[in-house]
Design a protein around this motif. Structure first.
Motif, mmCIF file in Angstrom:
data_model
loop_
_atom_site.group_PDB
_atom_site.id
_atom_site.type_symbol
_atom_site.label_atom_id
_atom_site.label_comp_id
_atom_site.label_asym_id
_atom_site.label_seq_id
_atom_site.Cartn_x
_atom_site.Cartn_y
_atom_site.Cartn_z
ATOM 1 N N VAL A 95 1.012 -1.080 -0.056
ATOM 2 C CA VAL A 95 0.121 -0.052 0.091
ATOM 3 C C VAL A 95 0.884 1.349 0.098
ATOM 4 C CG1 VAL A 95 -1.823 -1.107 1.128
ATOM 5 C CG2 VAL A 95 -0.149 -0.151 2.493
ATOM 6 N N THR A 96 2.013 1.147 0.412
ATOM 7 C CA THR A 96 3.133 2.262 0.228
ATOM 8 C C THR A 96 3.800 2.584 -0.975
ATOM 9 O OG1 THR A 96 4.898 0.972 1.111
ATOM 10 C CG2 THR A 96 3.396 1.987 2.627
ATOM 11 N N ILE A 97 3.388 1.823 -2.137
ATOM 12 C CA ILE A 97 3.935 2.061 -3.241
ATOM 13 C C ILE A 97 3.132 2.502 -4.182
ATOM 14 C CG2 ILE A 97 4.954 0.779 -5.350
ATOM 15 C CD1 ILE A 97 6.977 1.068 -3.210
ATOM 16 N N SER A 98 3.374 3.574 -4.966
ATOM 17 C CA SER A 98 2.532 4.122 -6.095
ATOM 18 C C SER A 98 2.938 4.256 -7.319
ATOM 19 C CB SER A 98 1.894 5.327 -5.482
ATOM 20 O OG SER A 98 1.219 6.034 -6.382
ATOM 21 N N ALA A 112 7.264 6.134 -2.865
ATOM 22 C CA ALA A 112 7.545 4.982 -1.720
ATOM 23 C C ALA A 112 7.901 5.805 -0.631
ATOM 24 C CB ALA A 112 8.562 3.792 -1.982
ATOM 25 N N ARG A 113 8.102 5.307 0.584
ATOM 26 C CA ARG A 113 8.596 6.045 1.892
ATOM 27 C C ARG A 113 9.990 6.155 2.011
ATOM 28 N NH1 ARG A 113 5.095 2.931 6.541
ATOM 29 N NH2 ARG A 113 5.887 0.801 5.608
ATOM 30 N N GLN A 117 13.193 1.679 0.437
ATOM 31 C CA GLN A 117 12.246 0.967 -0.065
ATOM 32 C C GLN A 117 11.954 0.738 -1.555
ATOM 33 O OE1 GLN A 117 8.182 2.332 0.743
ATOM 34 N NE2 GLN A 117 7.429 0.400 0.937
ATOM 35 N N ILE A 118 12.512 2.019 -2.396
ATOM 36 C CA ILE A 118 12.547 1.900 -3.780
ATOM 37 C C ILE A 118 13.887 0.846 -4.262
ATOM 38 C CG2 ILE A 118 13.379 3.198 -5.719
ATOM 39 C CD1 ILE A 118 11.957 5.715 -4.395
#
Length: 361
Positions: A95-98, A112-113, A117-118
C-alpha cells in the motif's frame, strides 16, 4: 506453518479464565477438539466472540514522501508490458508503493516511503530478470497557498566524541537543525530536524566520517516550508568516452585523476561512469586505451600497473550517490552508473544551452 499464539479460554457460564494445561503456548493447529466446546469462547488472535472483542485502533500508515523515476533499459524495450505489470502487482500488494505513468512511454514515477524501499523493489525486479534504469530519489513536494512544502524527518545520531565536529558540519550542510544533544560514556547523541532530501546519502557519509562507529535512524515528522537549495555531493565523475573492454594500461593513468569504479577487463560504454573526480566537474576519459606496440624499448615502461581495488556500489548506495543527470542501470548481471545522455558531444550542447537559459533568467 502453524501459528504460535497465547490462548485463553473464557468460560461462558462462570466468567472465569482457564489456561490450557501444561503450557500456555502451543500451535493452534494442535489444539485438542474437546477444548473448543459450546461453553467456551476462545480468545485468540483473529478468533474471538463479537461480544468480548475489543476494537483495535486504526494504524496510521506513513505517507509516501519519496519518489524515483524508473526507465526501461534500451535493450529491454520489448519487455515494456511485463515491467508495467510487475509494477502494478507491487502496488496492489504494497500500500505504500504508488506507480504513475509519465508522458514518455517506458518511464514511470514510483513513489515510496524512502530510498531504501525503492532500492528493495528494484533489487527484487533485478533478481527476477528485469532490466531497469533508476534515477536519484526525489522528495514529493506540494504547495499550500503560495508556500512550497517539503517533508521533514527527525534524525537520531549517536557518534563518538572525536567525530562529533565532522558530523555536526554534515548535518548543517544538509539544512538540519539541532534540537537536543546528550553526552555520556565518550559518545554524543544528537537529535535534529532535517529535510528528507538532506538524508539521501547521509548514511554512507556518516559511515565514512566516523569510520563505521556512527549509529543513526530517522522518522518522518511533517511537511514544512522548503529549506532552500542544498548540495549533497561535492565531487564529480570520470565518464567513459569509448566502448569496449577496460585495460590496466589506461586505468593506471586514470587512477591518478580519482577513484575507480571498474577493474581491468570490465565492459564499458560511452557515457558510463568509471570513477570519481575529486573536483566538482565531470572529466571524460578513455578506459579502453591500450599500449601501442613498437620496436623500441625503454626502461621502466613495461612494469605492471598497480591498481587499487575498485569501488563497488550496492543498489541503495548507487541510487543515493548519483546526480540528477545520472542513472543507475540495474540488470541481473551488474549494477552500473551512467549519464542520462550518453553521447559526450550532446551532453556538452545541452549543458551550454542550460547555462545560457540560466544567464538569460
Amino acid at each position: 506453518r502453524s501459528l504460535r499464539i497465547r490462548c485463553w479460554l473464557a468460560c461462558a457460564d462462570h466468567g472465569t479464565i482457564r489456561h490450557p494445561p501444561r503450557t500456555s503456548f502451543m500451535p493452534t493447529s494442535r489444539l485438542p477438539s474437546n477444548w473448543i466446546h459450546h461453553r467456551y469462547l476462545p480468545l485468540a488472535v483473529g478468533v474471538c466472540s463479537s461480544t468480548l472483542a475489543a476494537l483495535l485502533a486504526w494504524v496510521v500508515i506513513d505517507i509516501s514522501h519519496t519518489k524515483a523515476r524508473a526507465e526501461i533499459a534500451a535493450q529491454a524495450q520489448s519487455h515494456l508490458l511485463q515491467i508495467r505489470d510487475r509494477l502494478d502487482r507491487e502496488q496492489k500488494m504494497n500500500v505504500t508503493i504508488s506507480v504513475k505513468d509519465t508522458d514518455t512511454a517506458g518511464i514511470f514515477d514510483v513513489s515510496a516511503r524512502g530510498a531504501m524501499q525503492i532500492a528493495v523493489l528494484v533489487e527484487q525486479m533485478r533478481r527476477e530478470g528485469f532490466e531497469v534504469l533508476v534515477s536519484r530519489p526525489m522528495v514529493i513536494m506540494h504547495k499550500e497557498g503560495d508556500q512550497l512544502m517539503e517533508p521533514f524527518e527527525t534524525l537520531y545520531v549517536d557518534v563518538p566524541d572525536e567525530y562529533l565536529g565532522g558530523v555536526m558540519k554534515s548535518i548543517s550542510e544538509r539544512k538540519g537543525k539541532i534540537e537536543n544533544m546528550e553526552a555520556a560514556h565518550n559518545r554524543t547523541s544528537i537529535t535534529a530536524c532535517v529535510p528528507t532530501r538532506g538524508l539521501i546519502g547521509f548514511e554512507f557519509e556518516l559511515m565514512n566520517l566516523t569510520s563505521g562507529h556512527g549509529i543513526h535512524s530517522h522518522l518522518f515528522r511533517e511537511y514544512g516550508a522548503h529549506a532552500g537549495p542544498m548540495q549533497t555531493r561535492s565531487t564529480g565523475t570520470l565518464v567513459s568516452t569509448e566502448a569496449g573492454e577496460a585495460t590496466s594500461y589506461a586505468l593506471d593513468t586514470i587512477q591518478e585523476r580519482g577513484k575507480l569504479f571498474i577493474a581491468p577487463g570490465d565492459q564499458v560504454y560511452d557515457g558510463m561512469l568509471v570513477g570519481e573526480n575529486p573536483r566538482t566537474d565531470d572529466l571524460p576519459v578513455n578506459p579502453t586505451r591500450s599500449k601501442q606496440l613498437t620496436n623500441f624499448r625503454s626502461a621502466g615502461n613495461d612494469k605492471n600497473a598497480q591498481l587499487p581495488p575498485p569501488i563497488r556500489f550496492g543498489l541503495e548506495r548507487a541510487i543515493e550517490y548519483i546526480a540528477p543527470d545520472e542513472l543507475v542501470e540495474a540488470t541481473p548481471k551488474s549494477i552500473r552508473l551512467r549519464k542520462r545522455i550518453l553521447d559526450h558531444n550532446t551532453r556538452q550542447r545541452e549543458r551550454k544551452k542550460l547555462e545560457a537559459e540560466l544567464e538569460g533568467a
